[in-house]
Each structure stands twice: as C-alpha cells, then as structure tokens.
Design a protein around this motif. Structure first.
Motif, PDB file in Angstrom:
ATOM      1  N   ASP A  68       0.817  -1.231   0.000  1.00  0.00           N
ATOM      2  CA  ASP A  68       0.000   0.000   0.000  1.00  0.00           C
ATOM      3  C   ASP A  68       0.845   1.274   0.000  1.00  0.00           C
ATOM      4  O   ASP A  68       0.438   2.296   0.562  1.00  0.00           O
ATOM      5  CB  ASP A  68      -0.966   0.006   1.196  1.00  0.00           C
ATOM      6  N   ILE A  69       2.000   1.204  -0.623  1.00  0.00           N
ATOM      7  CA  ILE A  69       2.809   2.416  -0.809  1.00  0.00           C
ATOM      8  C   ILE A  69       2.375   3.051  -2.132  1.00  0.00           C
ATOM      9  O   ILE A  69       2.305   2.360  -3.160  1.00  0.00           O
ATOM     10  CB  ILE A  69       4.305   2.072  -0.810  1.00  0.00           C
ATOM     11  N   PRO A  70       2.046   4.324  -2.134  1.00  0.00           N
ATOM     12  CA  PRO A  70       1.503   4.944  -3.353  1.00  0.00           C
ATOM     13  C   PRO A  70       2.521   4.994  -4.493  1.00  0.00           C
ATOM     14  O   PRO A  70       3.641   5.482  -4.329  1.00  0.00           O
ATOM     15  CB  PRO A  70       1.119   6.359  -2.900  1.00  0.00           C
ATOM     16  N   THR A  71       2.126   4.449  -5.655  1.00  0.00           N
ATOM     17  CA  THR A  71       2.955   4.490  -6.865  1.00  0.00           C
ATOM     18  C   THR A  71       2.041   4.750  -8.063  1.00  0.00           C
ATOM     19  O   THR A  71       0.816   4.670  -7.956  1.00  0.00           O
ATOM     20  CB  THR A  71       3.710   3.165  -7.099  1.00  0.00           C
ATOM     21  N   HIS A  72       2.661   5.000  -9.207  1.00  0.00           N
ATOM     22  CA  HIS A  72       1.871   5.195 -10.435  1.00  0.00           C
ATOM     23  C   HIS A  72       1.735   3.892 -11.228  1.00  0.00           C
ATOM     24  O   HIS A  72       1.086   3.866 -12.275  1.00  0.00           O
ATOM     25  CB  HIS A  72       2.498   6.292 -11.296  1.00  0.00           C
ATOM     26  N   GLU A 186      12.024   9.070  -8.456  1.00  0.00           N
ATOM     27  CA  GLU A 186      11.251  10.241  -8.868  1.00  0.00           C
ATOM     28  C   GLU A 186       9.858  10.115  -8.262  1.00  0.00           C
ATOM     29  O   GLU A 186       9.314   9.013  -8.160  1.00  0.00           O
ATOM     30  CB  GLU A 186      11.174  10.351 -10.389  1.00  0.00           C
ATOM     31  N   PHE A 187       9.306  11.248  -7.871  1.00  0.00           N
ATOM     32  CA  PHE A 187       7.970  11.280  -7.288  1.00  0.00           C
ATOM     33  C   PHE A 187       7.109  12.297  -8.036  1.00  0.00           C
ATOM     34  O   PHE A 187       7.613  13.210  -8.688  1.00  0.00           O
ATOM     35  CB  PHE A 187       8.037  11.682  -5.811  1.00  0.00           C
ATOM     36  N   GLY A 188       5.805  12.121  -7.928  1.00  0.00           N
ATOM     37  CA  GLY A 188       4.869  13.066  -8.512  1.00  0.00           C
ATOM     38  C   GLY A 188       3.574  13.028  -7.736  1.00  0.00           C
ATOM     39  O   GLY A 188       3.436  12.291  -6.751  1.00  0.00           O
ATOM     40  N   ARG A 189       2.596  13.807  -8.181  1.00  0.00           N
ATOM     41  CA  ARG A 189       1.270  13.810  -7.564  1.00  0.00           C
ATOM     42  C   ARG A 189       0.313  13.021  -8.451  1.00  0.00           C
ATOM     43  O   ARG A 189       0.285  13.219  -9.666  1.00  0.00           O
ATOM     44  CB  ARG A 189       0.759  15.242  -7.394  1.00  0.00           C
ATOM     45  N   ILE A 190      -0.461  12.127  -7.825  1.00  0.00           N
ATOM     46  CA  ILE A 190      -1.435  11.344  -8.590  1.00  0.00           C
ATOM     47  C   ILE A 190      -2.818  11.480  -7.957  1.00  0.00           C
ATOM     48  O   ILE A 190      -2.945  11.811  -6.781  1.00  0.00           O
ATOM     49  CB  ILE A 190      -1.041   9.848  -8.673  1.00  0.00           C
ATOM     50  N   GLY A 191      -3.842  11.222  -8.781  1.00  0.00           N
ATOM     51  CA  GLY A 191      -5.213  11.231  -8.281  1.00  0.00           C
ATOM     52  C   GLY A 191      -5.760  12.625  -8.046  1.00  0.00           C
ATOM     53  O   GLY A 191      -5.035  13.625  -8.106  1.00  0.00           O
ATOM     54  N   ALA A 192      -7.055  12.681  -7.757  1.00  0.00           N
ATOM     55  CA  ALA A 192      -7.740  13.960  -7.568  1.00  0.00           C
ATOM     56  C   ALA A 192      -7.218  14.725  -6.366  1.00  0.00           C
ATOM     57  O   ALA A 192      -7.253  15.966  -6.343  1.00  0.00           O
ATOM     58  CB  ALA A 192      -9.250  13.712  -7.422  1.00  0.00           C
ATOM     59  N   ASP A 193      -6.698  13.998  -5.359  1.00  0.00           N
ATOM     60  CA  ASP A 193      -6.210  14.667  -4.153  1.00  0.00           C
ATOM     61  C   ASP A 193      -4.722  14.990  -4.204  1.00  0.00           C
ATOM     62  O   ASP A 193      -4.161  15.512  -3.248  1.00  0.00           O
ATOM     63  CB  ASP A 193      -6.517  13.819  -2.913  1.00  0.00           C
ATOM     64  N   GLY A 194      -4.074  14.688  -5.338  1.00  0.00           N
ATOM     65  CA  GLY A 194      -2.662  15.030  -5.495  1.00  0.00           C
ATOM     66  C   GLY A 194      -1.740  14.266  -4.561  1.00  0.00           C
ATOM     67  O   GLY A 194      -0.729  14.800  -4.090  1.00  0.00           O
ATOM     68  N   GLN A 195      -2.058  13.015  -4.297  1.00  0.00           N
ATOM     69  CA  GLN A 195      -1.239  12.200  -3.398  1.00  0.00           C
ATOM     70  C   GLN A 195       0.185  12.043  -3.947  1.00  0.00           C
ATOM     71  O   GLN A 195       0.383  11.803  -5.134  1.00  0.00           O
ATOM     72  CB  GLN A 195      -1.871  10.812  -3.234  1.00  0.00           C
ATOM     73  N   ILE A 196       1.177  12.204  -3.069  1.00  0.00           N
ATOM     74  CA  ILE A 196       2.565  12.026  -3.473  1.00  0.00           C
ATOM     75  C   ILE A 196       2.832  10.534  -3.674  1.00  0.00           C
ATOM     76  O   ILE A 196       2.554   9.716  -2.789  1.00  0.00           O
ATOM     77  CB  ILE A 196       3.527  12.613  -2.435  1.00  0.00           C
ATOM     78  N   ALA A 197       3.357  10.184  -4.855  1.00  0.00           N
ATOM     79  CA  ALA A 197       3.559   8.782  -5.197  1.00  0.00           C
ATOM     80  C   ALA A 197       4.866   8.595  -5.949  1.00  0.00           C
ATOM     81  O   ALA A 197       5.357   9.507  -6.625  1.00  0.00           O
ATOM     82  CB  ALA A 197       2.394   8.274  -6.051  1.00  0.00           C
ATOM     83  N   LEU A 198       5.416   7.402  -5.841  1.00  0.00           N
ATOM     84  CA  LEU A 198       6.622   7.042  -6.588  1.00  0.00           C
ATOM     85  C   LEU A 198       6.260   6.859  -8.051  1.00  0.00           C
ATOM     86  O   LEU A 198       5.296   6.170  -8.381  1.00  0.00           O
ATOM     87  CB  LEU A 198       7.218   5.755  -6.023  1.00  0.00           C
ATOM     88  N   ILE A 199       7.054   7.461  -8.938  1.00  0.00           N
ATOM     89  CA  ILE A 199       6.815   7.334 -10.383  1.00  0.00           C
ATOM     90  C   ILE A 199       8.116   6.883 -11.065  1.00  0.00           C
ATOM     91  O   ILE A 199       9.096   6.581 -10.405  1.00  0.00           O
ATOM     92  CB  ILE A 199       6.300   8.660 -10.988  1.00  0.00           C
ATOM     93  N   ASP A 200       8.081   6.805 -12.378  1.00  0.00           N
ATOM     94  CA  ASP A 200       9.228   6.433 -13.205  1.00  0.00           C
ATOM     95  C   ASP A 200       9.550   4.954 -13.037  1.00  0.00           C
ATOM     96  O   ASP A 200       8.669   4.115 -13.144  1.00  0.00           O
ATOM     97  CB  ASP A 200      10.427   7.333 -12.910  1.00  0.00           C
ATOM     98  N   GLU A 201      10.796   4.596 -12.729  1.00  0.00           N
ATOM     99  CA  GLU A 201      11.200   3.194 -12.666  1.00  0.00           C
ATOM    100  C   GLU A 201      12.043   2.920 -11.430  1.00  0.00           C
ATOM    101  O   GLU A 201      12.498   3.833 -10.743  1.00  0.00           O
ATOM    102  CB  GLU A 201      11.990   2.807 -13.921  1.00  0.00           C
ATOM    103  N   ILE A 202      12.243   1.628 -11.128  1.00  0.00           N
ATOM    104  CA  ILE A 202      13.139   1.203 -10.053  1.00  0.00           C
ATOM    105  C   ILE A 202      13.981   0.077 -10.638  1.00  0.00           C
ATOM    106  O   ILE A 202      13.569  -1.085 -10.626  1.00  0.00           O
ATOM    107  CB  ILE A 202      12.381   0.655  -8.823  1.00  0.00           C
TER     108      ILE A 202
END
Length: 228
Positions: A68-72, A186-202
């Motif tokens: 349940d860690i926020p990602t894209h 890299e991180f960004g905002r996702i969803g309507a509430d702008g939740q901070i989430a991990l993006i790009d690659e690992i």
C-alpha cells in the motif's frame, strides 16, 4: 496511443483511457561509454537493458503496491518492454530524490573533504532539480518551499517515503547478498487529491549496487535478483 515525450531511457505515450504507456529503451545514462546512474546524458546502449530494467521495475513496484505504498504503477508487458502507469504531475519541472547508504558518486565528489569513499551513510536523502543545463543542482527543503516547488509538509512526506521505499529495496537486495549503495527515485502527484507517489522506474539503471565489493552492472543485477 499518442506519442507525448521522448526521454533518455524511455518514451511516453498517452492511452485512450487516460493512463500512460512507458516504452523502455536500451539506452542508459553515463559518460565516455561508461554507465553512471547519476549522469544526465545517454552514455551508451546496452542490448536488453530496457527489458532488464522493466523486469526489475515490475518486481519492485509490485512489492510496493502490495504494501500500500503509493505508486503510479498499473502493470507491465516485458515482451514489449512497456509499462502502463497512472497519470502523474511532476514537482516543478521535475525532481530527483536520492537515498544514500554509502559515500560514492557525486556525494563523494562534493563532500570528499569530510567523507571517505564507501563510508556508511544513514539513508541520507538528497533532492536535485532535473535541469541538464545546470547539471541537476541539489536543492534544500527551504529552497523547495520558497520557490513554490514543494511545501515543507510535502517535503516531510517525500523524505519519509524515500527512506521507507529505499529500506524495502535494500532489504530485497540483501536477500541475494547484494548491498545497495544509493538509489535514485522520482515522485509526482497522482489522483484527484494530489497524493505524493513514486513514479518512473526502479531498476539497476537507477542504483549503485555491489556484491562482494564489486559493482553490479544493470543487466547483471536483473539476473541476480530474478533468476532462481
């Protein structure tokens, strides 16, 4: 599917359902023909690097999503070297967040007066601006806030997520007797509430990892991590 952006190591396409498709390439960052995860130029092309990077990325993102860690991340197609992701908004024109466990690379170049090569670091978090022209300068929490890129509250979330995710990846690598020296997120905002989430690659292209004191190339990392 509409082409949106051509990156150094990935191309980005918009899908009809509002999500995005990332196409992994065999180009890796570096200089003078040598791989360097901290470089901001493409240094070389390694056949199979795209699929290898995606396999490792898929492995780690699925672990994070299960916790349940926020990602894209939505899913991945290894054969096509593509990953489907949720839309995300960057911080400013993009940030890179490095979690460091040993003093190597640019950390050592900057702080070599005080740090010894390979010195242990306590999950040190460093934020840099994605700015090729200025060679990705480091930026402080105060500056991020004053320039309107990231609030101090958001910085706390970003730092906590970075250390939490870094620990999970470090522990997974340790299961294969691999030591993580540093990793770039890299991180960004996702969803309507702008939740901070991990993006790009690992992937191996985003980290320095060592086994028995020897640096592990990205393709070798994929083999060590995912082959039985």
């Amino acid at each position: 599917m509409k082409h949106i952006y051509t990156g150094k190591t990935k191309d980005v396409y918009a899908l009809a359902d509002g999500n995005y498709l990332l196409k992994f390439k065999d180009d890796v960052t570096g200089e003078d023909g040598k791989f360097d995860p901290g470089a901001n130029t493409v240094g070389l092309t390694i056949e199979g690097a795209g699929r290898a990077g995606l396999k490792v990325t898929k492995f780690f993102f699925e672990i994070l999503n299960a916790r349940d860690i926020p990602t894209h991340y939505i899913d991945a197609n290894i054969e096509d070297a593509t990953m489907t992701v949720k839309p995300a908004t960057a911080f400013g024109k993009g940030l890179e967040v490095i979690c460091r466990y040993r003093a190597v690379g640019s950390f050592l170049r900057r702080y070599g007066m005080y740090a010894e090569e390979g010195q242990q670091l306590d999950a040190f978090v460093e934020v840099t601006l994605k700015d090729d022209l200025r060679q990705d300068p480091p930026i402080s929490e105060d500056a991020l806030d004053m320039l309107g890129i990231l609030s101090k509250e958001e910085y706390k979330i970003l730092k906590a997520l970075t250390q939490k995710i870094g620990t999970i990846i470090k522990e997974e690598l340790e299961k294969k007797d691999i030591e993580l020296y540093d990793i770039k997120f890299e991180f960004g905002r996702i969803g309507a509430d702008g939740q901070i989430a991990l993006i790009d690659e690992i992937s191996g292209g985003n980290m320095r990892a060592y086994k028995n004191g020897q640096y592990i190339e990205p393709l070798e990392l994929e083999k060590l991590m995912l082959e039985a």
